[in-house]
Design a protein around this motif. Structure first.
Motif, PDB file in Angstrom:
ATOM      1  N   SER A  43       0.833  -1.208   0.000  1.00 48.82           N
ATOM      2  CA  SER A  43       0.000   0.000   0.000  1.00 48.82           C
ATOM      3  C   SER A  43       0.866   1.256   0.000  1.00 48.82           C
ATOM      4  O   SER A  43       0.518   2.269  -0.613  1.00 48.82           O
ATOM      5  CB  SER A  43      -0.926  -0.008   1.217  1.00 48.82           C
ATOM      6  N   GLN A  44       2.025   1.191   0.667  1.00 50.63           N
ATOM      7  CA  GLN A  44       2.933   2.337   0.684  1.00 50.63           C
ATOM      8  C   GLN A  44       3.524   2.583  -0.704  1.00 50.63           C
ATOM      9  O   GLN A  44       3.614   3.727  -1.159  1.00 50.63           O
ATOM     10  CB  GLN A  44       4.051   2.101   1.698  1.00 50.63           C
ATOM     11  N   ILE A  45       3.914   1.501  -1.387  1.00 47.69           N
ATOM     12  CA  ILE A  45       4.439   1.637  -2.748  1.00 47.69           C
ATOM     13  C   ILE A  45       3.349   2.147  -3.680  1.00 47.69           C
ATOM     14  O   ILE A  45       3.574   3.049  -4.503  1.00 47.69           O
ATOM     15  CB  ILE A  45       4.996   0.292  -3.251  1.00 47.69           C
ATOM     16  N   GLU A  46       2.152   1.603  -3.549  1.00 44.16           N
ATOM     17  CA  GLU A  46       1.054   1.997  -4.439  1.00 44.16           C
ATOM     18  C   GLU A  46       0.725   3.481  -4.302  1.00 44.16           C
ATOM     19  O   GLU A  46       0.384   4.145  -5.280  1.00 44.16           O
ATOM     20  CB  GLU A  46      -0.183   1.150  -4.142  1.00 44.16           C
ATOM     21  N   SER A  47       0.865   4.005  -3.085  1.00 47.48           N
ATOM     22  CA  SER A  47       0.556   5.422  -2.874  1.00 47.48           C
ATOM     23  C   SER A  47       1.537   6.335  -3.604  1.00 47.48           C
ATOM     24  O   SER A  47       1.239   7.507  -3.854  1.00 47.48           O
ATOM     25  CB  SER A  47       0.568   5.737  -1.375  1.00 47.48           C
ATOM     26  N   ARG A  48       2.708   5.815  -3.951  1.00 45.92           N
ATOM     27  CA  ARG A  48       3.721   6.611  -4.660  1.00 45.92           C
ATOM     28  C   ARG A  48       3.677   6.402  -6.169  1.00 45.92           C
ATOM     29  O   ARG A  48       4.375   7.092  -6.906  1.00 45.92           O
ATOM     30  CB  ARG A  48       5.120   6.238  -4.151  1.00 45.92           C
ATOM     31  N   MET A  49       2.900   5.443  -6.619  1.00 44.08           N
ATOM     32  CA  MET A  49       2.897   5.096  -8.039  1.00 44.08           C
ATOM     33  C   MET A  49       1.968   6.001  -8.843  1.00 44.08           C
ATOM     34  O   MET A  49       0.943   6.472  -8.347  1.00 44.08           O
ATOM     35  CB  MET A  49       2.466   3.636  -8.228  1.00 44.08           C
ATOM     36  N   ALA A  50       2.367   6.222 -10.100  1.00 42.30           N
ATOM     37  CA  ALA A  50       1.468   6.898 -11.035  1.00 42.30           C
ATOM     38  C   ALA A  50       0.301   5.966 -11.344  1.00 42.30           C
ATOM     39  O   ALA A  50       0.451   4.743 -11.366  1.00 42.30           O
ATOM     40  CB  ALA A  50       2.218   7.246 -12.314  1.00 42.30           C
ATOM     41  N   ILE A  51      -0.852   6.539 -11.569  1.00 44.88           N
ATOM     42  CA  ILE A  51      -2.044   5.739 -11.861  1.00 44.88           C
ATOM     43  C   ILE A  51      -2.032   5.353 -13.335  1.00 44.88           C
ATOM     44  O   ILE A  51      -1.944   6.208 -14.219  1.00 44.88           O
ATOM     45  CB  ILE A  51      -3.323   6.525 -11.532  1.00 44.88           C
ATOM     46  N   GLY A  52      -2.096   4.061 -13.604  1.00 46.42           N
ATOM     47  CA  GLY A  52      -2.127   3.593 -14.982  1.00 46.42           C
ATOM     48  C   GLY A  52      -3.469   3.882 -15.631  1.00 46.42           C
ATOM     49  O   GLY A  52      -4.516   3.864 -14.966  1.00 46.42           O
ATOM     50  N   VAL A  53      -3.440   4.148 -16.923  1.00 44.78           N
ATOM     51  CA  VAL A  53      -4.684   4.448 -17.643  1.00 44.78           C
ATOM     52  C   VAL A  53      -4.702   3.699 -18.970  1.00 44.78           C
ATOM     53  O   VAL A  53      -3.667   3.495 -19.607  1.00 44.78           O
ATOM     54  CB  VAL A  53      -4.848   5.963 -17.902  1.00 44.78           C
ATOM     55  N   TYR A  54      -5.899   3.279 -19.369  1.00 39.61           N
ATOM     56  CA  TYR A  54      -6.085   2.685 -20.680  1.00 39.61           C
ATOM     57  C   TYR A  54      -6.106   3.785 -21.739  1.00 39.61           C
ATOM     58  O   TYR A  54      -6.169   4.981 -21.419  1.00 39.61           O
ATOM     59  CB  TYR A  54      -7.391   1.892 -20.724  1.00 39.61           C
ATOM     60  N   SER A  55      -6.069   3.391 -23.002  1.00 41.85           N
ATOM     61  CA  SER A  55      -6.102   4.375 -24.085  1.00 41.85           C
ATOM     62  C   SER A  55      -7.389   5.190 -24.072  1.00 41.85           C
ATOM     63  O   SER A  55      -7.430   6.315 -24.570  1.00 41.85           O
ATOM     64  CB  SER A  55      -5.944   3.671 -25.437  1.00 41.85           C
ATOM     65  N   SER A  56      -8.438   4.633 -23.470  1.00 38.16           N
ATOM     66  CA  SER A  56      -9.710   5.348 -23.366  1.00 38.16           C
ATOM     67  C   SER A  56      -9.686   6.416 -22.282  1.00 38.16           C
ATOM     68  O   SER A  56     -10.604   7.235 -22.191  1.00 38.16           O
ATOM     69  CB  SER A  56     -10.830   4.351 -23.065  1.00 38.16           C
ATOM     70  N   GLY A  57      -8.637   6.405 -21.450  1.00 34.32           N
ATOM     71  CA  GLY A  57      -8.564   7.335 -20.338  1.00 34.32           C
ATOM     72  C   GLY A  57      -9.069   6.749 -19.040  1.00 34.32           C
ATOM     73  O   GLY A  57      -8.960   7.379 -17.981  1.00 34.32           O
ATOM     74  N   ARG A  58      -9.614   5.544 -19.086  1.00 35.54           N
ATOM     75  CA  ARG A  58     -10.135   4.898 -17.884  1.00 35.54           C
ATOM     76  C   ARG A  58      -8.980   4.364 -17.044  1.00 35.54           C
ATOM     77  O   ARG A  58      -8.042   3.763 -17.579  1.00 35.54           O
ATOM     78  CB  ARG A  58     -11.069   3.760 -18.293  1.00 35.54           C
ATOM     79  N   PRO A  59      -8.999   4.563 -15.714  1.00 38.24           N
ATOM     80  CA  PRO A  59      -7.922   4.061 -14.856  1.00 38.24           C
ATOM     81  C   PRO A  59      -7.805   2.543 -14.948  1.00 38.24           C
ATOM     82  O   PRO A  59      -8.804   1.832 -15.046  1.00 38.24           O
ATOM     83  CB  PRO A  59      -8.342   4.502 -13.451  1.00 38.24           C
ATOM     84  N   ALA A  60      -6.567   2.067 -14.919  1.00 33.22           N
ATOM     85  CA  ALA A  60      -6.309   0.630 -14.987  1.00 33.22           C
ATOM     86  C   ALA A  60      -6.002   0.101 -13.595  1.00 33.22           C
ATOM     87  O   ALA A  60      -5.242   0.717 -12.847  1.00 33.22           O
ATOM     88  CB  ALA A  60      -5.137   0.350 -15.922  1.00 33.22           C
ATOM     89  N   PRO A  61      -6.580  -1.031 -13.215  1.00 30.12           N
ATOM     90  CA  PRO A  61      -6.315  -1.582 -11.883  1.00 30.12           C
ATOM     91  C   PRO A  61      -4.939  -2.232 -11.812  1.00 30.12           C
ATOM     92  O   PRO A  61      -4.393  -2.691 -12.819  1.00 30.12           O
ATOM     93  CB  PRO A  61      -7.416  -2.631 -11.731  1.00 30.12           C
ATOM     94  N   LEU A  62      -4.366  -2.251 -10.623  1.00 27.83           N
ATOM     95  CA  LEU A  62      -3.136  -2.998 -10.392  1.00 27.83           C
ATOM     96  C   LEU A  62      -3.495  -4.437 -10.067  1.00 27.83           C
ATOM     97  O   LEU A  62      -4.458  -4.698  -9.344  1.00 27.83           O
ATOM     98  CB  LEU A  62      -2.358  -2.394  -9.216  1.00 27.83           C
ATOM     99  N   TYR A  63      -2.746  -5.369 -10.596  1.00 29.87           N
ATOM    100  CA  TYR A  63      -2.998  -6.759 -10.258  1.00 29.87           C
ATOM    101  C   TYR A  63      -1.677  -7.510 -10.171  1.00 29.87           C
ATOM    102  O   TYR A  63      -0.656  -7.080 -10.698  1.00 29.87           O
ATOM    103  CB  TYR A  63      -3.936  -7.423 -11.266  1.00 29.87           C
ATOM    104  N   ASP A  64      -1.712  -8.624  -9.477  1.00 30.41           N
ATOM    105  CA  ASP A  64      -0.512  -9.409  -9.204  1.00 30.41           C
ATOM    106  C   ASP A  64      -0.407 -10.538 -10.228  1.00 30.41           C
ATOM    107  O   ASP A  64      -1.335 -11.336 -10.389  1.00 30.41           O
ATOM    108  CB  ASP A  64      -0.595  -9.992  -7.791  1.00 30.41           C
ATOM    109  N   LEU A  65       0.741 -10.614 -10.913  1.00 31.80           N
ATOM    110  CA  LEU A  65       0.946 -11.667 -11.906  1.00 31.80           C
ATOM    111  C   LEU A  65       1.291 -13.010 -11.274  1.00 31.80           C
ATOM    112  O   LEU A  65       1.317 -14.029 -11.969  1.00 31.80           O
ATOM    113  CB  LEU A  65       2.067 -11.268 -12.874  1.00 31.80           C
ATOM    114  N   GLY A  66       1.596 -12.994  -9.981  1.00 26.55           N
ATOM    115  CA  GLY A  66       1.892 -14.248  -9.300  1.00 26.55           C
ATOM    116  C   GLY A  66       3.108 -14.954  -9.876  1.00 26.55           C
ATOM    117  O   GLY A  66       4.195 -14.384  -9.973  1.00 26.55           O
ATOM    118  N   TRP A  67       2.910 -16.216 -10.281  1.00 25.89           N
ATOM    119  CA  TRP A  67       4.016 -17.024 -10.799  1.00 25.89           C
ATOM    120  C   TRP A  67       4.646 -16.401 -12.044  1.00 25.89           C
ATOM    121  O   TRP A  67       5.814 -16.626 -12.340  1.00 25.89           O
ATOM    122  CB  TRP A  67       3.485 -18.424 -11.123  1.00 25.89           C
TER     123      TRP A  67
END
Length: 320
Positions: A43-67
């Motif tokens: 959560s601390q890292i996420e608070s410092r990150m730029a918010i990702g956006v799709y080409s439509s301008g809609r915010p992109a969620p962060l997700y874990d790729l796991g393996w």
């Protein structure tokens, strides 16, 4: 991506005996001081990150790729990535890889078909030529984010682009930046003053020399002790302009000097093959022979020009 993830896990666990993330952290991130780079998005890292956006301008969620994390789930900053780039170019004060390993990593391995987006590929780079240089690069994308790291080893030049958003479809940002950076770097190199180093004692190297009584040379020292070499006699190549006939010899180590032109020569001289001759001489090494009992070097070799046994003569010859 699946292959890279599988290879990363197998090598880390079977060869290094630890998980992939720990190996990367202990062997790359920590030695390079990349303190703002990692895998775990807290959560601390996420608070410092730029918010990702799709080409439509809609915010992109962060997700874990796991393996699949070795395929692309890392966060970083331009400052941290600059440390990685400098290490790959052999220009960082904290080396992680041996020079031969770096050379192997940055050497193209396969030439690609014209339909492929790269001219050549390496391990794991794509390589394209731009303005006469190999641009070695790797691009990556996740939902809402894109990144590119690229190197031009010959210029010791690197570029990192980290974007919150998708890359433009109609424009190659890396190529666009290099179209300005490469000419600027070339201009800076040409305009930079050349540092000339005098030997501890100039006297042993000064005097007149000949190659088989065919070509003749005079080596003398200026007020600072820097040596210069000039050819004279009937065999002087008259195609080479006067201002390019004087070479400076910059001292490297015991009896070894490097050729430096007193004046920067243009990329192409309109003097037939003379331009090739000039470019082949610049930067070559002069190896002087062991100083004799008279305190003088009896001659020198220039291996890079296939020139050997240039011997000292007692005085300047007179030509009839």
């Amino acid at each position: 991506n699946l292959a890279f993830s599988l290879l990363a896990h197998v090598m880390a666990e079977k060869v290094a005996g630890m998980d992939y993330q720990r190996w990367v952290s202990e062997n790359i991130l920590q030695p390079l001081g990349m303190e703002d780079t990692g895998f775990e998005i807290t959560s601390q890292i996420e608070s410092r990150m730029a918010i990702g956006v799709y080409s439509s301008g809609r915010p992109a969620p962060l997700y874990d790729l796991g393996w699949y994390r070795p395929s692309g789930q890392m966060y970083s900053t331009p400052a941290d990535m600059a440390k990685l780039v400098m290490m790959l170019l052999g220009a960082y004060y904290r080396p992680v890889l041996q020079p031969n390993t770096l050379k192997t990593m940055l050497t193209p391995l396969f030439r690609c078909e014209s339909s492929y987006f790269a001219d050549q590929t390496g391990t794991p780079w794509e390589v394209n030529e731009q303005l006469g240089y190999n641009v070695i690069r790797k691009d990556g994308d996740l939902d809402g984010y894109s990144a590119s790291i690229s190197l031009i080893p010959r210029l010791k030049l690197g570029l990192v682009i980290l974007m919150a958003g998708t890359k433009p479809e109609d424009e190659d940002l890396v190529a666009k930046v290099y179209s300005s950076l490469i000419p600027a770097m070339e201009s800076a190199f040409r305009g930079a003053p050349r540092v000339l180093i005098p030997p501890p004692d100039s006297v042993p190297y000064m005097g007149y020399f000949t190659y088989g009584n065919i070509t003749f040379y005079e080596i003398k020292a200026d007020a600072d002790g820097v040596l210069s070499l000039e050819q004279f006699g009937p065999q002087v190549d008259t195609m080479v302009p006067m201002k390019y006939r004087s070479l400076k010899l910059s001292y490297l180590q015991d009896r070894v000097f490097r050729v430096v032109f007193e004046k920067e020569y243009p990329c192409q001289l309109k003097v037939n093959a003379a331009s090739v001759s000039l470019e082949s001489q610049d930067g070559q090494l002069f190896n002087f022979y062991i100083i004799n009992k008279k305190g003088l070097s009896p001659g020198f070799d220039v291996p890079g020009l296939n020139t050997y046994k240039v011997t000292r003569i007692p005085r300047k010859p007179i030509f009839s």
